[in-house]
Design an enzyme around this catalytic site. Structure first.
Site, PDB file in Angstrom:
ATOM      1  CB  SER A 193      -1.088  -0.080   1.197  1.00  0.00           C
ATOM      2  OG  SER A 193      -0.199   0.095   2.409  1.00  0.00           O
ATOM      3  CE  LYS A 248      -3.114   2.795   6.462  1.00  0.00           C
ATOM      4  NZ  LYS A 248      -3.723   2.264   5.005  1.00  0.00           N
TER       5      LYS A 248
END
Lengths: 118, 426
Positions: A39, A76
Protein backbone atom coordinates in the site's frame (compact mmCIF):
# COMPACT_ATOMS: atom_id res chain seq x y z
CA UNK A 1 60.87 8.14 4.92
CA UNK A 2 58.05 6.66 2.88
CA UNK A 3 54.79 8.54 2.65
CA UNK A 4 51.88 6.38 1.43
CA UNK A 5 48.42 7.52 0.38
CA UNK A 6 47.03 6.64 3.77
CA UNK A 7 49.29 9.12 5.47
CA UNK A 8 48.18 11.88 3.09
CA UNK A 9 44.53 11.02 3.70
CA UNK A 10 44.97 11.23 7.46
CA UNK A 11 46.67 14.57 7.07
CA UNK A 12 43.71 15.86 5.05
CA UNK A 13 41.38 14.84 7.88
CA UNK A 14 39.39 12.45 5.69
CA UNK A 15 37.31 9.64 7.15
CA UNK A 16 35.43 6.96 5.22
CA UNK A 17 31.71 7.64 4.87
CA UNK A 18 29.82 6.02 7.75
CA UNK A 19 26.62 4.56 6.32
CA UNK A 20 25.16 3.77 9.74
CA UNK A 21 25.55 7.41 10.79
CA UNK A 22 23.77 8.53 7.61
CA UNK A 23 20.80 6.23 8.25
CA UNK A 24 20.53 6.40 12.03
CA UNK A 25 20.19 9.83 13.63
CA UNK A 26 20.09 8.49 17.19
CA UNK A 27 20.43 4.74 17.86
CA UNK A 28 18.62 5.06 21.20
CA UNK A 29 15.33 5.86 19.53
CA UNK A 30 15.68 4.07 16.19
CA UNK A 31 13.80 0.88 15.34
CA UNK A 32 14.08 -1.31 12.25
CA UNK A 33 10.86 -2.77 10.85
CA UNK A 34 10.19 -5.11 7.91
CA UNK A 35 7.53 -3.89 5.45
CA UNK A 36 4.75 -6.33 4.58
CA UNK A 37 2.32 -5.23 1.87
CA UNK A 38 2.16 -2.92 -1.16
CA UNK A 39 0.00 0.00 0.00
CA UNK A 40 2.99 2.38 0.20
CA UNK A 41 4.42 1.65 -3.27
CA UNK A 42 3.40 5.14 -4.33
CA UNK A 43 5.82 6.48 -1.72
CA UNK A 44 8.63 4.24 -2.96
CA UNK A 45 8.27 1.67 -0.17
CA UNK A 46 7.76 -1.91 -1.28
CA UNK A 47 6.92 -5.28 0.22
CA UNK A 48 9.97 -6.76 1.99
CA UNK A 49 11.83 -3.45 2.44
CA UNK A 50 13.68 -2.69 5.64
CA UNK A 51 12.45 0.52 7.24
CA UNK A 52 14.50 2.82 9.50
CA UNK A 53 12.08 4.47 11.96
CA UNK A 54 12.96 7.39 14.24
CA UNK A 55 10.74 7.43 17.32
CA UNK A 56 11.97 10.80 18.62
CA UNK A 57 10.85 12.99 15.71
CA UNK A 58 7.53 14.79 15.98
CA UNK A 59 5.38 13.57 13.09
CA UNK A 60 4.24 16.32 10.74
CA UNK A 61 1.61 16.15 7.98
CA UNK A 62 3.31 14.76 4.88
CA UNK A 63 5.59 12.40 6.83
CA UNK A 64 5.47 8.65 6.31
CA UNK A 65 4.72 7.33 9.80
CA UNK A 66 4.35 4.02 11.63
CA UNK A 67 1.04 3.95 13.50
CA UNK A 68 0.40 1.66 16.47
CA UNK A 69 -2.98 0.21 15.64
CA UNK A 70 -4.73 -2.73 17.25
CA UNK A 71 -3.97 -4.85 14.19
CA UNK A 72 -0.23 -4.13 14.53
CA UNK A 73 2.27 -1.57 13.24
CA UNK A 74 0.82 0.10 10.15
CA UNK A 75 2.65 2.23 7.60
CA UNK A 76 0.81 5.32 6.29
CA UNK A 77 1.35 8.93 5.33
CA UNK A 78 0.11 11.47 7.88
CA UNK A 79 -2.20 13.91 6.10
CA UNK A 80 -4.27 16.90 7.16
CA UNK A 81 -7.97 16.63 6.36
CA UNK A 82 -10.83 18.99 7.24
CA UNK A 83 -11.84 16.80 10.21
CA UNK A 84 -8.25 16.57 11.57
CA UNK A 85 -5.23 14.36 10.95
CA UNK A 86 -5.66 11.11 9.02
CA UNK A 87 -3.59 8.18 7.79
CA UNK A 88 -3.40 7.76 4.01
CA UNK A 89 -1.96 4.91 1.95
CA UNK A 90 0.09 5.69 -1.17
CA UNK A 91 -2.04 3.39 -3.29
CA UNK A 92 -5.53 4.08 -4.68
CA UNK A 93 -6.95 0.73 -3.53
CA UNK A 94 -6.62 1.53 0.18
CA UNK A 95 -9.02 3.77 2.14
CA UNK A 96 -8.15 6.78 4.29
CA UNK A 97 -8.06 6.02 8.03
CA UNK A 98 -8.81 8.66 10.67
CA UNK A 99 -6.01 8.91 13.26
CA UNK A 100 -7.44 7.31 16.43
CA UNK A 101 -8.23 9.74 19.23
CA UNK A 102 -5.17 10.37 21.35
CA UNK A 103 -3.38 11.41 18.15
CA UNK A 104 0.37 11.46 18.64
CA UNK A 105 0.30 8.56 21.09
CA UNK A 106 -0.67 6.27 18.26
CA UNK A 107 2.33 7.19 16.12
CA UNK A 108 5.44 5.09 16.90
CA UNK A 109 7.73 7.25 14.80
CA UNK A 110 8.64 8.71 11.44
CA UNK A 111 10.01 6.46 8.68
CA UNK A 112 13.23 8.09 7.47
CA UNK A 113 14.94 5.57 5.20
CA UNK A 114 14.22 2.45 3.20
CA UNK A 115 16.81 -0.29 2.69
CA UNK A 116 16.21 -2.66 -0.22
CA UNK A 117 18.21 -5.44 -1.84
CA UNK A 118 18.74 -4.91 -5.56
CA UNK B 1 24.68 24.91 44.77
CA UNK B 2 22.51 22.14 46.12
CA UNK B 3 22.59 18.63 44.69
CA UNK B 4 19.52 16.51 44.11
CA UNK B 5 19.43 12.72 43.98
CA UNK B 6 16.87 11.10 41.69
CA UNK B 7 15.68 7.56 41.14
CA UNK B 8 14.22 6.75 37.73
CA UNK B 9 12.73 3.33 37.03
CA UNK B 10 10.54 1.68 34.44
CA UNK B 11 6.91 0.87 35.29
CA UNK B 12 6.27 -2.86 34.71
CA UNK B 13 9.46 -2.78 32.66
CA UNK B 14 9.30 -6.23 31.02
CA UNK B 15 5.60 -5.90 30.21
CA UNK B 16 6.19 -2.39 28.81
CA UNK B 17 9.00 -3.67 26.57
CA UNK B 18 6.68 -6.34 25.18
CA UNK B 19 4.05 -3.70 24.37
CA UNK B 20 6.67 -1.42 22.79
CA UNK B 21 7.40 -3.88 19.97
CA UNK B 22 3.91 -5.36 19.61
CA UNK B 23 1.03 -2.86 19.44
CA UNK B 24 -1.53 -5.66 19.38
CA UNK B 25 -1.02 -6.13 23.15
CA UNK B 26 -1.30 -2.42 24.07
CA UNK B 27 -4.17 -1.92 26.49
CA UNK B 28 -4.55 -5.65 27.10
CA UNK B 29 -3.65 -7.46 30.32
CA UNK B 30 -0.18 -9.03 29.89
CA UNK B 31 2.14 -10.96 32.20
CA UNK B 32 5.78 -12.00 31.75
CA UNK B 33 7.02 -15.30 33.22
CA UNK B 34 10.37 -16.08 34.84
CA UNK B 35 12.86 -18.71 33.58
CA UNK B 36 11.30 -22.03 32.54
CA UNK B 37 7.94 -20.21 32.43
CA UNK B 38 7.81 -20.52 36.23
CA UNK B 39 6.36 -17.48 37.99
CA UNK B 40 4.83 -14.14 37.07
CA UNK B 41 7.60 -11.51 37.22
CA UNK B 42 5.99 -8.53 35.46
CA UNK B 43 2.40 -7.40 34.92
CA UNK B 44 0.91 -4.70 32.74
CA UNK B 45 -1.33 -2.16 34.49
CA UNK B 46 -4.35 -4.00 33.04
CA UNK B 47 -3.14 -7.32 34.51
CA UNK B 48 -2.64 -5.68 37.92
CA UNK B 49 -6.17 -4.33 37.76
CA UNK B 50 -7.42 -7.91 37.35
CA UNK B 51 -5.87 -8.70 40.73
CA UNK B 52 -3.15 -11.01 39.35
CA UNK B 53 -0.44 -11.20 42.03
CA UNK B 54 3.30 -10.82 41.49
CA UNK B 55 5.47 -13.90 41.92
CA UNK B 56 2.72 -16.54 41.77
CA UNK B 57 3.55 -19.77 39.91
CA UNK B 58 2.08 -19.75 36.41
CA UNK B 59 0.45 -23.19 36.70
CA UNK B 60 -1.63 -22.00 39.67
CA UNK B 61 -3.27 -19.11 37.82
CA UNK B 62 -3.23 -20.51 34.30
CA UNK B 63 -7.00 -21.03 34.01
CA UNK B 64 -7.70 -17.64 35.60
CA UNK B 65 -5.40 -15.98 33.04
CA UNK B 66 -7.04 -17.82 30.16
CA UNK B 67 -10.50 -16.83 31.36
CA UNK B 68 -9.54 -13.14 31.33
CA UNK B 69 -7.74 -13.37 27.98
CA UNK B 70 -4.40 -12.36 29.52
CA UNK B 71 -1.43 -12.35 27.12
CA UNK B 72 1.35 -14.54 28.57
CA UNK B 73 5.00 -14.11 27.54
CA UNK B 74 8.27 -15.86 28.42
CA UNK B 75 11.14 -13.61 29.54
CA UNK B 76 12.76 -12.12 26.42
CA UNK B 77 16.09 -11.03 27.86
CA UNK B 78 17.55 -9.94 24.52
CA UNK B 79 14.73 -7.41 24.12
CA UNK B 80 14.78 -6.19 27.75
CA UNK B 81 18.57 -5.78 27.77
CA UNK B 82 18.51 -3.72 24.58
CA UNK B 83 15.64 -1.51 25.77
CA UNK B 84 17.48 -1.08 29.08
CA UNK B 85 20.59 0.14 27.29
CA UNK B 86 18.51 2.60 25.29
CA UNK B 87 16.84 3.83 28.49
CA UNK B 88 20.13 4.28 30.37
CA UNK B 89 21.78 6.03 27.40
CA UNK B 90 18.82 8.44 27.34
CA UNK B 91 18.94 9.09 31.10
CA UNK B 92 22.68 9.87 30.94
CA UNK B 93 21.86 13.10 29.14
CA UNK B 94 19.47 14.24 31.85
CA UNK B 95 21.71 13.98 34.90
CA UNK B 96 25.30 14.87 35.76
CA UNK B 97 26.10 11.43 37.11
CA UNK B 98 24.27 8.14 36.63
CA UNK B 99 24.46 4.91 38.57
CA UNK B 100 22.77 1.99 36.79
CA UNK B 101 21.28 0.08 39.69
CA UNK B 102 19.40 -2.68 37.87
CA UNK B 103 18.03 -3.47 34.42
CA UNK B 104 15.26 -0.89 34.81
CA UNK B 105 16.47 1.39 37.63
CA UNK B 106 19.08 4.14 37.85
CA UNK B 107 20.10 6.75 40.41
CA UNK B 108 21.19 10.15 39.16
CA UNK B 109 22.66 13.32 40.65
CA UNK B 110 22.10 16.83 39.33
CA UNK B 111 22.12 20.42 40.57
CA UNK B 112 18.95 21.97 41.89
CA UNK B 113 17.84 25.09 40.08
CA UNK B 114 17.62 28.39 41.97
CA UNK B 115 13.89 28.03 42.59
CA UNK B 116 14.53 24.60 44.05
CA UNK B 117 11.77 22.69 42.29
CA UNK B 118 12.66 19.85 39.91
CA UNK B 119 9.07 18.68 39.32
CA UNK B 120 8.89 20.23 35.86
CA UNK B 121 12.27 18.70 34.97
CA UNK B 122 10.95 15.29 36.05
CA UNK B 123 7.82 15.69 33.95
CA UNK B 124 9.90 16.64 30.88
CA UNK B 125 12.16 13.62 31.39
CA UNK B 126 9.19 11.32 31.77
CA UNK B 127 7.53 12.69 28.64
CA UNK B 128 10.69 12.31 26.57
CA UNK B 129 11.32 8.71 27.61
CA UNK B 130 7.69 7.85 26.91
CA UNK B 131 7.77 9.55 23.54
CA UNK B 132 11.21 8.38 22.33
CA UNK B 133 11.37 4.88 23.78
CA UNK B 134 7.69 4.09 24.39
CA UNK B 135 8.48 3.19 28.00
CA UNK B 136 6.62 4.62 31.02
CA UNK B 137 8.95 5.59 33.89
CA UNK B 138 8.53 7.02 37.38
CA UNK B 139 10.80 9.78 38.68
CA UNK B 140 11.48 10.24 42.39
CA UNK B 141 13.46 13.36 43.35
CA UNK B 142 14.95 14.09 46.78
CA UNK B 143 18.29 14.81 48.45
CA UNK B 144 19.48 11.24 49.16
CA UNK B 145 19.13 7.77 47.66
CA UNK B 146 16.85 6.45 50.41
CA UNK B 147 14.54 9.48 50.08
CA UNK B 148 14.63 9.28 46.26
CA UNK B 149 13.45 5.66 46.53
CA UNK B 150 10.55 6.82 48.71
CA UNK B 151 9.69 9.68 46.36
CA UNK B 152 9.70 7.27 43.42
CA UNK B 153 7.41 4.90 45.29
CA UNK B 154 4.90 7.63 46.14
CA UNK B 155 5.08 9.00 42.58
CA UNK B 156 4.06 5.58 41.27
CA UNK B 157 1.41 4.78 43.87
CA UNK B 158 -0.50 8.08 43.70
CA UNK B 159 -2.14 8.57 40.29
CA UNK B 160 -2.49 12.31 40.96
CA UNK B 161 1.30 12.67 40.88
CA UNK B 162 1.47 11.27 37.32
CA UNK B 163 4.73 9.43 37.96
CA UNK B 164 6.80 12.37 39.25
CA UNK B 165 7.47 13.61 42.78
CA UNK B 166 10.05 16.07 44.09
CA UNK B 167 10.00 15.37 47.81
CA UNK B 168 11.84 18.58 48.66
CA UNK B 169 9.32 20.73 46.83
CA UNK B 170 6.36 18.86 48.32
CA UNK B 171 4.58 20.85 51.04
CA UNK B 172 3.48 17.64 52.74
CA UNK B 173 6.84 15.81 52.73
CA UNK B 174 6.55 14.70 56.36
CA UNK B 175 3.04 13.40 55.85
CA UNK B 176 4.27 11.44 52.83
CA UNK B 177 7.06 9.85 54.88
CA UNK B 178 4.45 8.82 57.45
CA UNK B 179 2.55 6.99 54.71
CA UNK B 180 5.50 4.77 53.78
CA UNK B 181 5.36 1.54 55.80
CA UNK B 182 8.59 0.57 57.54
CA UNK B 183 8.77 -2.63 55.45
CA UNK B 184 8.89 -0.53 52.27
CA UNK B 185 11.89 1.59 53.26
CA UNK B 186 14.92 0.72 51.12
CA UNK B 187 17.43 -1.27 53.17
CA UNK B 188 15.00 -2.45 55.86
CA UNK B 189 14.81 -6.23 55.81
CA UNK B 190 12.09 -8.38 57.29
CA UNK B 191 13.80 -8.89 60.67
CA UNK B 192 14.70 -5.26 61.12
CA UNK B 193 11.16 -4.25 60.16
CA UNK B 194 9.77 -6.52 62.88
CA UNK B 195 12.19 -5.03 65.42
CA UNK B 196 11.04 -1.52 64.45
CA UNK B 197 7.36 -2.46 64.66
CA UNK B 198 7.88 -3.83 68.19
CA UNK B 199 9.19 -0.41 69.17
CA UNK B 200 6.26 1.36 67.58
CA UNK B 201 8.30 2.54 64.62
CA UNK B 202 5.83 1.78 61.86
CA UNK B 203 6.76 4.14 59.05
CA UNK B 204 9.66 6.04 57.46
CA UNK B 205 8.97 9.23 59.44
CA UNK B 206 9.13 7.39 62.77
CA UNK B 207 12.39 5.73 61.75
CA UNK B 208 13.84 9.13 60.85
CA UNK B 209 12.94 10.56 64.24
CA UNK B 210 13.72 7.60 66.52
CA UNK B 211 16.74 7.89 68.88
CA UNK B 212 19.92 7.25 66.91
CA UNK B 213 21.65 5.49 69.79
CA UNK B 214 18.96 2.79 69.93
CA UNK B 215 19.23 2.19 66.19
CA UNK B 216 23.00 2.07 66.42
CA UNK B 217 22.90 -0.58 69.16
CA UNK B 218 20.67 -2.76 67.01
CA UNK B 219 22.27 -2.50 63.57
CA UNK B 220 25.40 -0.41 63.87
CA UNK B 221 26.58 2.07 61.32
CA UNK B 222 24.37 0.62 58.56
CA UNK B 223 21.25 1.65 60.47
CA UNK B 224 22.68 5.06 61.28
CA UNK B 225 23.48 5.69 57.62
CA UNK B 226 19.95 4.79 56.67
CA UNK B 227 18.57 7.19 59.28
CA UNK B 228 20.90 9.98 58.15
CA UNK B 229 19.75 9.44 54.56
CA UNK B 230 16.13 9.80 55.74
CA UNK B 231 17.18 13.09 57.39
CA UNK B 232 18.53 14.29 54.06
CA UNK B 233 22.24 13.73 54.76
CA UNK B 234 23.94 11.85 51.90
CA UNK B 235 25.69 8.72 53.16
CA UNK B 236 25.39 6.48 50.12
CA UNK B 237 27.24 8.09 47.22
CA UNK B 238 26.60 7.04 43.60
CA UNK B 239 28.65 4.14 42.35
CA UNK B 240 29.67 5.30 38.88
CA UNK B 241 31.76 2.80 36.98
CA UNK B 242 31.25 -0.75 38.20
CA UNK B 243 34.49 -2.16 39.65
CA UNK B 244 36.17 -4.89 37.60
CA UNK B 245 34.39 -8.19 38.20
CA UNK B 246 36.03 -10.74 40.46
CA UNK B 247 33.86 -13.60 39.28
CA UNK B 248 31.49 -14.43 36.45
CA UNK B 249 28.70 -16.93 36.91
CA UNK B 250 26.28 -18.58 34.49
CA UNK B 251 23.71 -21.01 35.86
CA UNK B 252 20.27 -22.18 34.80
CA UNK B 253 17.53 -24.46 36.05
CA UNK B 254 16.70 -27.36 33.76
CA UNK B 255 13.26 -27.60 32.18
CA UNK B 256 13.18 -31.23 33.39
CA UNK B 257 15.47 -33.01 35.88
CA UNK B 258 18.71 -34.37 34.44
CA UNK B 259 19.64 -37.91 35.54
CA UNK B 260 22.48 -38.80 33.16
CA UNK B 261 26.02 -37.66 32.69
CA UNK B 262 25.86 -36.88 28.95
CA UNK B 263 23.18 -34.15 29.17
CA UNK B 264 24.85 -32.75 32.29
CA UNK B 265 28.11 -32.38 30.34
CA UNK B 266 26.19 -30.60 27.56
CA UNK B 267 24.59 -28.21 30.05
CA UNK B 268 27.92 -27.41 31.69
CA UNK B 269 29.51 -26.89 28.26
CA UNK B 270 26.68 -24.53 27.25
CA UNK B 271 27.00 -22.44 30.44
CA UNK B 272 30.78 -22.36 30.08
CA UNK B 273 30.61 -21.19 26.46
CA UNK B 274 28.35 -18.32 27.57
CA UNK B 275 30.56 -17.48 30.56
CA UNK B 276 33.69 -17.42 28.36
CA UNK B 277 31.94 -15.05 25.98
CA UNK B 278 31.14 -12.73 28.91
CA UNK B 279 34.74 -12.98 30.03
CA UNK B 280 36.04 -11.82 26.65
CA UNK B 281 33.51 -8.96 26.66
CA UNK B 282 34.89 -7.91 30.05
CA UNK B 283 38.44 -8.25 28.62
CA UNK B 284 39.42 -10.65 31.37
CA UNK B 285 40.89 -14.13 31.76
CA UNK B 286 39.94 -16.74 34.37
CA UNK B 287 42.45 -18.58 36.55
CA UNK B 288 40.01 -21.12 37.98
CA UNK B 289 36.68 -22.75 37.12
CA UNK B 290 34.04 -24.13 39.51
CA UNK B 291 31.22 -26.35 38.30
CA UNK B 292 28.22 -26.82 40.59
CA UNK B 293 24.99 -28.82 40.52
CA UNK B 294 22.07 -29.39 42.84
CA UNK B 295 18.94 -31.50 43.12
CA UNK B 296 15.49 -30.11 43.91
CA UNK B 297 14.90 -29.17 47.55
CA UNK B 298 11.22 -30.06 47.08
CA UNK B 299 11.29 -33.62 45.74
CA UNK B 300 11.18 -35.30 49.15
CA UNK B 301 14.66 -36.79 49.08
CA UNK B 302 17.71 -35.24 50.71
CA UNK B 303 19.15 -32.24 48.90
CA UNK B 304 22.18 -33.13 46.82
CA UNK B 305 24.56 -30.28 46.09
CA UNK B 306 28.12 -30.60 44.84
CA UNK B 307 30.80 -28.33 43.44
CA UNK B 308 34.21 -29.04 41.93
CA UNK B 309 36.98 -26.62 41.07
CA UNK B 310 39.95 -26.76 38.75
CA UNK B 311 42.82 -24.28 38.68
CA UNK B 312 44.24 -23.49 35.26
CA UNK B 313 48.00 -23.55 34.79
CA UNK B 314 47.62 -20.44 32.67
CA UNK B 315 44.73 -17.95 32.98
CA UNK B 316 42.61 -18.07 29.84
CA UNK B 317 39.48 -16.81 28.12
CA UNK B 318 39.76 -19.30 25.27
CA UNK B 319 36.58 -21.38 25.21
CA UNK B 320 38.39 -24.54 24.05
CA UNK B 321 40.93 -24.32 26.87
CA UNK B 322 38.22 -23.69 29.47
CA UNK B 323 36.05 -26.54 28.13
CA UNK B 324 38.95 -29.00 28.25
CA UNK B 325 39.55 -28.07 31.88
CA UNK B 326 35.92 -27.93 33.03
CA UNK B 327 34.25 -30.91 31.33
CA UNK B 328 36.05 -33.56 33.45
CA UNK B 329 34.49 -31.88 36.50
CA UNK B 330 31.03 -33.00 35.31
CA UNK B 331 31.82 -36.60 36.22
CA UNK B 332 33.03 -35.49 39.64
CA UNK B 333 29.82 -33.70 40.61
CA UNK B 334 27.51 -36.26 39.00
CA UNK B 335 25.83 -39.04 41.04
CA UNK B 336 23.61 -41.67 39.42
CA UNK B 337 19.98 -41.66 40.68
CA UNK B 338 20.22 -38.04 41.85
CA UNK B 339 17.96 -36.02 39.54
CA UNK B 340 19.58 -32.60 39.12
CA UNK B 341 17.50 -29.47 38.59
CA UNK B 342 20.24 -26.90 38.23
CA UNK B 343 23.83 -26.63 37.02
CA UNK B 344 26.20 -23.71 36.81
CA UNK B 345 29.69 -22.55 35.98
CA UNK B 346 31.64 -20.00 38.00
CA UNK B 347 34.76 -18.44 36.50
CA UNK B 348 37.12 -17.20 39.20
CA UNK B 349 40.47 -15.49 39.77
CA UNK B 350 39.64 -13.08 36.97
CA UNK B 351 42.45 -10.85 35.78
CA UNK B 352 42.74 -8.21 33.07
CA UNK B 353 43.37 -9.54 29.58
CA UNK B 354 46.35 -7.25 29.14
CA UNK B 355 48.13 -8.92 32.02
CA UNK B 356 49.17 -12.41 30.89
CA UNK B 357 51.50 -14.31 33.11
CA UNK B 358 53.39 -17.00 31.25
CA UNK B 359 53.97 -20.48 32.56
CA UNK B 360 57.38 -22.06 32.49
CA UNK B 361 56.13 -25.51 31.52
CA UNK B 362 53.47 -24.37 29.02
CA UNK B 363 55.27 -22.40 26.38
CA UNK B 364 52.90 -20.73 23.95
CA UNK B 365 54.31 -18.51 21.24
CA UNK B 366 52.85 -15.05 20.71
CA UNK B 367 51.84 -16.22 17.21
CA UNK B 368 49.84 -19.17 18.56
CA UNK B 369 48.30 -16.98 21.23
CA UNK B 370 47.36 -14.33 18.66
CA UNK B 371 45.73 -16.92 16.37
CA UNK B 372 43.60 -18.30 19.21
CA UNK B 373 42.51 -14.82 20.24
CA UNK B 374 41.53 -13.93 16.68
CA UNK B 375 39.52 -17.14 16.39
CA UNK B 376 37.55 -16.25 19.53
CA UNK B 377 36.92 -12.73 18.21
CA UNK B 378 35.58 -14.13 14.93
CA UNK B 379 33.29 -16.60 16.72
CA UNK B 380 31.94 -13.86 19.03
CA UNK B 381 31.36 -11.57 16.04
CA UNK B 382 29.49 -14.30 14.11
CA UNK B 383 27.29 -15.07 17.12
CA UNK B 384 26.53 -11.39 17.61
CA UNK B 385 25.64 -10.96 13.98
CA UNK B 386 23.67 -14.13 13.28
CA UNK B 387 22.27 -14.80 16.75
CA UNK B 388 23.61 -16.74 19.70
CA UNK B 389 24.56 -20.31 18.79
CA UNK B 390 25.23 -19.57 15.11
CA UNK B 391 28.70 -21.01 15.76
CA UNK B 392 28.56 -23.56 18.54
CA UNK B 393 30.85 -26.05 20.28
CA UNK B 394 29.81 -29.64 19.63
CA UNK B 395 30.11 -30.35 23.37
CA UNK B 396 26.95 -28.27 23.92
CA UNK B 397 24.79 -30.77 22.02
CA UNK B 398 21.99 -30.15 19.54
CA UNK B 399 18.48 -29.24 20.76
CA UNK B 400 19.02 -30.51 24.29
CA UNK B 401 16.01 -31.75 26.25
CA UNK B 402 17.11 -29.90 29.40
CA UNK B 403 17.12 -26.48 27.77
CA UNK B 404 15.18 -23.71 29.47
CA UNK B 405 11.49 -23.74 28.66
CA UNK B 406 10.41 -20.51 27.01
CA UNK B 407 7.34 -21.56 25.08
CA UNK B 408 5.82 -18.09 24.91
CA UNK B 409 8.84 -16.08 23.84
CA UNK B 410 8.31 -12.93 21.78
CA UNK B 411 10.77 -11.90 19.07
CA UNK B 412 14.26 -10.50 19.63
CA UNK B 413 12.72 -7.44 18.03
CA UNK B 414 15.64 -5.04 18.29
CA UNK B 415 18.71 -7.28 18.33
CA UNK B 416 18.29 -9.86 15.56
CA UNK B 417 17.69 -8.86 11.94
CA UNK B 418 15.69 -12.00 11.15
CA UNK B 419 13.29 -11.25 14.04
CA UNK B 420 12.53 -7.56 13.64
CA UNK B 421 8.81 -6.76 13.77
CA UNK B 422 6.66 -6.36 10.69
CA UNK B 423 4.97 -3.09 9.71
CA UNK B 424 1.89 -3.63 7.56
CA UNK B 425 1.35 -1.61 4.41
CA UNK B 426 -2.29 -2.36 3.83
Amino acid sequence: MVLGCGVVAVDAGCVAVDLAALLVRDPRCTLLLRVCGVSMQGAGIDDGDLLVVDCALTPRPGDVVVARLEAGFTLKRLVRRPGGLALAAAHPAYPLLPLPSGGDGHVLGVALHVIRHC
Amino acid sequence: MVLATVLIDGNNFYASCEAMVDPSVVGRPLVVLSNNDGCIVSRSAEARALGIAMGVPFFKVRTQLERHGVVVRSSNYALYADMSQRLMATLERWVEELEIYSIDEAFGVLHRPADGDLSAWGRDLRRQVQCHLGLPVAVGIASTKVLAKIANRVAKADPARAGVLDLLAAADAEALLAQVAIEDVWGIGRRLARWCRLRGVAHALALRDMPSAELRRKCGVVGLRLQQELRGVCCLPLVGVAPAKQETCVSRSFSQPVCELAPLRQAIATHLVRAAEKLRQQRQRAGAITVFVRSSPFDGTSLYSRAATVTLPLASNDTSVLLAAALPLAARVFRPHKPLVKAGVLLQQLQPEALLQHHLLMPITPQQQGRRERLMLVIDALNRRYGRGAVQWAACGLQPAWAMRRSRLSRAATTCLSQIPVVHAR
